[in-house]
Design an enzyme around this catalytic site. Structure first.
Site, PDB file in Angstrom:
ATOM      1  N   LYS A  89       1.010  -1.083  -0.120  1.00 29.56           N
ATOM      2  CA  LYS A  89      -0.109   0.106  -0.044  1.00 29.56           C
ATOM      3  C   LYS A  89       0.836   1.199   0.125  1.00 29.56           C
ATOM      4  CE  LYS A  89      -2.160  -1.180   3.864  1.00 29.56           C
ATOM      5  NZ  LYS A  89      -1.251  -2.412   4.122  1.00 29.56           N
ATOM      6  N   ARG A 144      -9.890   0.470   8.618  1.00 29.68           N
ATOM      7  CA  ARG A 144      -9.328  -0.791   8.785  1.00 29.68           C
ATOM      8  C   ARG A 144     -10.462  -1.490   9.507  1.00 29.68           C
ATOM      9  NH1 ARG A 144      -3.486   0.220   8.942  1.00 29.68           N
ATOM     10  NH2 ARG A 144      -2.331  -1.540   9.129  1.00 29.68           N
ATOM     11  N   ARG A 180      12.206  -4.840   5.278  1.00 29.56           N
ATOM     12  CA  ARG A 180      12.200  -3.470   4.806  1.00 29.56           C
ATOM     13  C   ARG A 180      12.804  -2.468   5.626  1.00 29.56           C
ATOM     14  NH1 ARG A 180       5.774  -1.633   5.394  1.00 29.56           N
ATOM     15  NH2 ARG A 180       5.871  -2.753   7.247  1.00 29.56           N
ATOM     16  N   ARG A 215      11.230  -0.683  11.336  1.00 27.91           N
ATOM     17  CA  ARG A 215      10.003  -0.641  12.280  1.00 27.91           C
ATOM     18  C   ARG A 215      10.113  -1.725  13.417  1.00 27.91           C
ATOM     19  NH1 ARG A 215       4.970   0.213   8.174  1.00 27.91           N
ATOM     20  NH2 ARG A 215       3.966  -1.201  10.012  1.00 27.91           N
ATOM     21  N   ARG A 236      -0.609  -8.839  13.139  1.00 27.43           N
ATOM     22  CA  ARG A 236      -1.192  -7.863  12.344  1.00 27.43           C
ATOM     23  C   ARG A 236      -2.127  -8.711  11.150  1.00 27.43           C
ATOM     24  NH1 ARG A 236       4.453  -5.508  10.581  1.00 27.43           N
ATOM     25  NH2 ARG A 236       3.335  -4.382   9.206  1.00 27.43           N
TER      26      ARG A 236
HETATM   27  P1  AP5 Z   1       4.759  -1.407   1.563  1.00 21.89           P
HETATM   28  O1  AP5 Z   1       4.613  -0.716   0.509  1.00 21.89           O
HETATM   29  O2  AP5 Z   1       5.650  -0.717   2.908  1.00 21.89           O
HETATM   30  O3  AP5 Z   1       3.591  -2.510   2.367  1.00 21.89           O
HETATM   31  P2  AP5 Z   1       2.135  -1.961   3.168  1.00 21.89           P
HETATM   32  O4  AP5 Z   1       1.121  -2.483   2.454  1.00 21.89           O
HETATM   33  O5  AP5 Z   1       2.338  -0.144   3.122  1.00 21.89           O
HETATM   34  O6  AP5 Z   1       2.531  -2.493   4.540  1.00 21.89           O
HETATM   35  P3  AP5 Z   1       2.610  -1.879   5.813  1.00 21.89           P
HETATM   36  O7  AP5 Z   1       3.554  -2.952   6.972  1.00 21.89           O
HETATM   37  O8  AP5 Z   1       3.106  -0.382   6.188  1.00 21.89           O
HETATM   38  O9  AP5 Z   1       1.218  -1.995   6.439  1.00 21.89           O
HETATM   39  P4  AP5 Z   1       0.594  -1.945   7.578  1.00 21.89           P
HETATM   40  O10 AP5 Z   1      -0.717  -1.732   7.023  1.00 21.89           O
HETATM   41  O11 AP5 Z   1       0.663  -3.107   8.517  1.00 21.89           O
HETATM   42  O12 AP5 Z   1       1.239  -0.802   8.469  1.00 21.89           O
HETATM   43  P5  AP5 Z   1       0.612   0.556   8.696  1.00 21.89           P
HETATM   44  O13 AP5 Z   1       1.668   1.551   8.968  1.00 21.89           O
HETATM   45  O14 AP5 Z   1      -0.454   0.969   7.986  1.00 21.89           O
HETATM   46  O15 AP5 Z   1       5.743  -2.583   1.335  1.00 21.89           O
HETATM   47  C1  AP5 Z   1       6.179  -3.520   2.264  1.00 21.89           C
HETATM   48  C2  AP5 Z   1       7.918  -3.878   1.979  1.00 21.89           C
HETATM   49  O16 AP5 Z   1       7.385  -4.945   0.657  1.00 21.89           O
HETATM   50  C3  AP5 Z   1       8.827  -2.951   1.384  1.00 21.89           C
HETATM   51  O17 AP5 Z   1      10.113  -3.406   1.681  1.00 21.89           O
HETATM   52  C4  AP5 Z   1       8.469  -2.965  -0.061  1.00 21.89           C
HETATM   53  O18 AP5 Z   1       9.793  -2.458  -0.812  1.00 21.89           O
HETATM   54  C5  AP5 Z   1       8.059  -4.423  -0.682  1.00 21.89           C
HETATM   55  N1  AP5 Z   1       7.272  -4.571  -1.353  1.00 21.89           N
HETATM   56  C6  AP5 Z   1       5.993  -3.414  -1.765  1.00 21.89           C
HETATM   57  N2  AP5 Z   1       5.519  -4.148  -3.063  1.00 21.89           N
HETATM   58  C7  AP5 Z   1       6.064  -5.068  -3.654  1.00 21.89           C
HETATM   59  C8  AP5 Z   1       5.813  -5.879  -4.519  1.00 21.89           C
HETATM   60  N3  AP5 Z   1       4.859  -5.565  -5.346  1.00 21.89           N
HETATM   61  N4  AP5 Z   1       6.718  -6.979  -4.650  1.00 21.89           N
HETATM   62  C9  AP5 Z   1       7.793  -7.085  -3.857  1.00 21.89           C
HETATM   63  N5  AP5 Z   1       8.163  -6.471  -2.884  1.00 21.89           N
HETATM   64  C10 AP5 Z   1       7.025  -5.339  -2.566  1.00 21.89           C
HETATM   65  O19 AP5 Z   1       0.101   0.097  10.341  1.00 21.89           O
HETATM   66  C11 AP5 Z   1       0.959  -0.144  11.468  1.00 21.89           C
HETATM   67  C12 AP5 Z   1       0.280   0.079  12.749  1.00 21.89           C
HETATM   68  O20 AP5 Z   1      -0.502   1.119  13.023  1.00 21.89           O
HETATM   69  C13 AP5 Z   1      -0.716  -1.021  12.761  1.00 21.89           C
HETATM   70  O21 AP5 Z   1      -0.486  -2.433  12.844  1.00 21.89           O
HETATM   71  C14 AP5 Z   1      -1.812  -0.598  13.832  1.00 21.89           C
HETATM   72  O22 AP5 Z   1      -1.316  -0.873  15.086  1.00 21.89           O
HETATM   73  C15 AP5 Z   1      -1.637   1.062  13.605  1.00 21.89           C
HETATM   74  N6  AP5 Z   1      -2.601   1.428  12.571  1.00 21.89           N
HETATM   75  C16 AP5 Z   1      -2.257   2.073  11.367  1.00 21.89           C
HETATM   76  N7  AP5 Z   1      -3.694   2.303  11.092  1.00 21.89           N
HETATM   77  C17 AP5 Z   1      -4.567   2.125  11.606  1.00 21.89           C
HETATM   78  C18 AP5 Z   1      -5.915   2.100  11.573  1.00 21.89           C
HETATM   79  N8  AP5 Z   1      -6.642   2.614  10.418  1.00 21.89           N
HETATM   80  N9  AP5 Z   1      -6.741   1.628  12.721  1.00 21.89           N
HETATM   81  C19 AP5 Z   1      -6.070   0.883  13.551  1.00 21.89           C
HETATM   82  N10 AP5 Z   1      -4.908   0.964  13.740  1.00 21.89           N
HETATM   83  C20 AP5 Z   1      -4.081   1.341  12.722  1.00 21.89           C
END
Ligand code: AP5
Length: 227
Positions: free
Chosen positions: A13, A88, A128, A162, A173
């Site tokens: 994402k 979410r 990552r 992270r 997660r």
């Molecule tokens: P990346 O693009 O960073 O993936 P992502 O989907 O953004 O993954 P996240 O881990 O950031 O998502 P998340 O939803 O767990 O975290 P968030 O920060 O929102 O890619 C990941 C890796 O893969 C990178 O190294 C990239 O290079 C590689 N990659 C990407 N695309 C690829 C492809 N096609 N092929 C190969 N490699 C690829 O949330 C973190 C925490 O915050 C949550 O756990 C929760 O505690 C809290 N939180 C955030 N939002 C909320 C909410 N709305 N409600 C409640 N809690 C929340």
């Protein structure tokens, strides 16, 4: 144009959101990034959510809805908003509908980044690293930090990893995703907003699919107001 990127942790994402910001001038609203910024700046809320995030649980709806509401009220939404990691839960989705309606905005697409291999997701997040200066996302195997140690986008030399990017936290997660967030697939399908893409493809292939969806929209590039 306002879109949601929906998908499990590691689906890509953030990576796709950054490409859309670069190519289309959209604004990325990532609740994960906002929460991490609150932690770094040491706010009371940042301290409260730290442990919850590191363990991989969801932060409470009121906190994340408040963050998004505050940002939407500031205006200046570029050529549209990419909601990355929000909503979410069904409560967050309902709140987003209300907030957008109040601002005279609407959702155009919910891009579901489909993945069928949880092990691959664990591999993706385990490798990552993120540029501390500009947020460019790297991966030890698929998109390594250049040998000279400088970010390709901003030449920064500091990279973050992270606290929740480990196998234990990833299991929590993923469970949170399938339990709390996956029901949104049906929610947006019924609203005729769901646009699935293959999140297992190469980054560029996924980007092409996403841009294909966005360019088929009747009003590409516009922050659409309904009122
Ligand atoms: P990346 O693009 O960073 O993936 P992502 O989907 O953004 O993954 P996240 O881990 O950031 O998502 P998340 O939803 O767990 O975290 P968030 O920060 O929102 O890619 C990941 C890796 O893969 C990178 O190294 C990239 O290079 C590689 N990659 C990407 N695309 C690829 C492809 N096609 N092929 C190969 N490699 C690829 O949330 C973190 C925490 O915050 C949550 O756990 C929760 O505690 C809290 N939180 C955030 N939002 C909320 C909410 N709305 N409600 C409640 N809690 C929340």
């Amino acid at each position: 144009m306002n879109i949601i990127l929906l998908g499990p942790p590691g689906a890509g994402k953030g990576t796709q959101a950054r490409l859309l910001v670069e190519r289309l001038g959209m604004i990325q609203l990532s609740t994960g990034d906002m929460l991490r910024a609150a932690r770094r700046s040491g706010t009371e809320m940042g301290r409260r959510v730290a442990d919850v995030m590191d363990k991989g649980h969801l932060v409470t709806d009121d906190i994340v809805i408040g963050l998004i509401r505050e940002r939407l009220l500031q205006g200046d939404l570029g050529s549209g908003v990419i909601f990355d990691g929000f909503p979410r839960t069904l409560a967050q989705a309902d709140a987003l509908d209300d907030m957008l309606a109040r601002e005279g905005l609407r959702l155009d697409h919910v891009v579901e980044m489909r993945v069928n291999d949880d092990e691959a997701l664990v591999q993706r997040v385990s490798g990552r690293a993120t540029c501390a200066t500009c947020g460019e996302v790297y991966h030890d195997a698929t998109k390594p930090i250049p040998d000279d140690g400088h970010c390709t986008k901003c030449s920064g030399t500091t990279f973050n990893r992270r606290g929740d990017d480990n196998a234990d936290s990833m299991r929590t997660r993923l469970l949170a995703y399938y339990k709390e967030t996956a029901p949104l697939v049906g929610y947006y399908y019924v609203k005729r907003l769901l646009r699935p893409v293959d999140g297992m493809g190469e980054i560029d292939q996924v980007a092409q699919e996403v841009e294909g969806i966005l360019s088929a929209s009747p009003l590409p590039g516009a922050a659409v107001r309904t009122a």
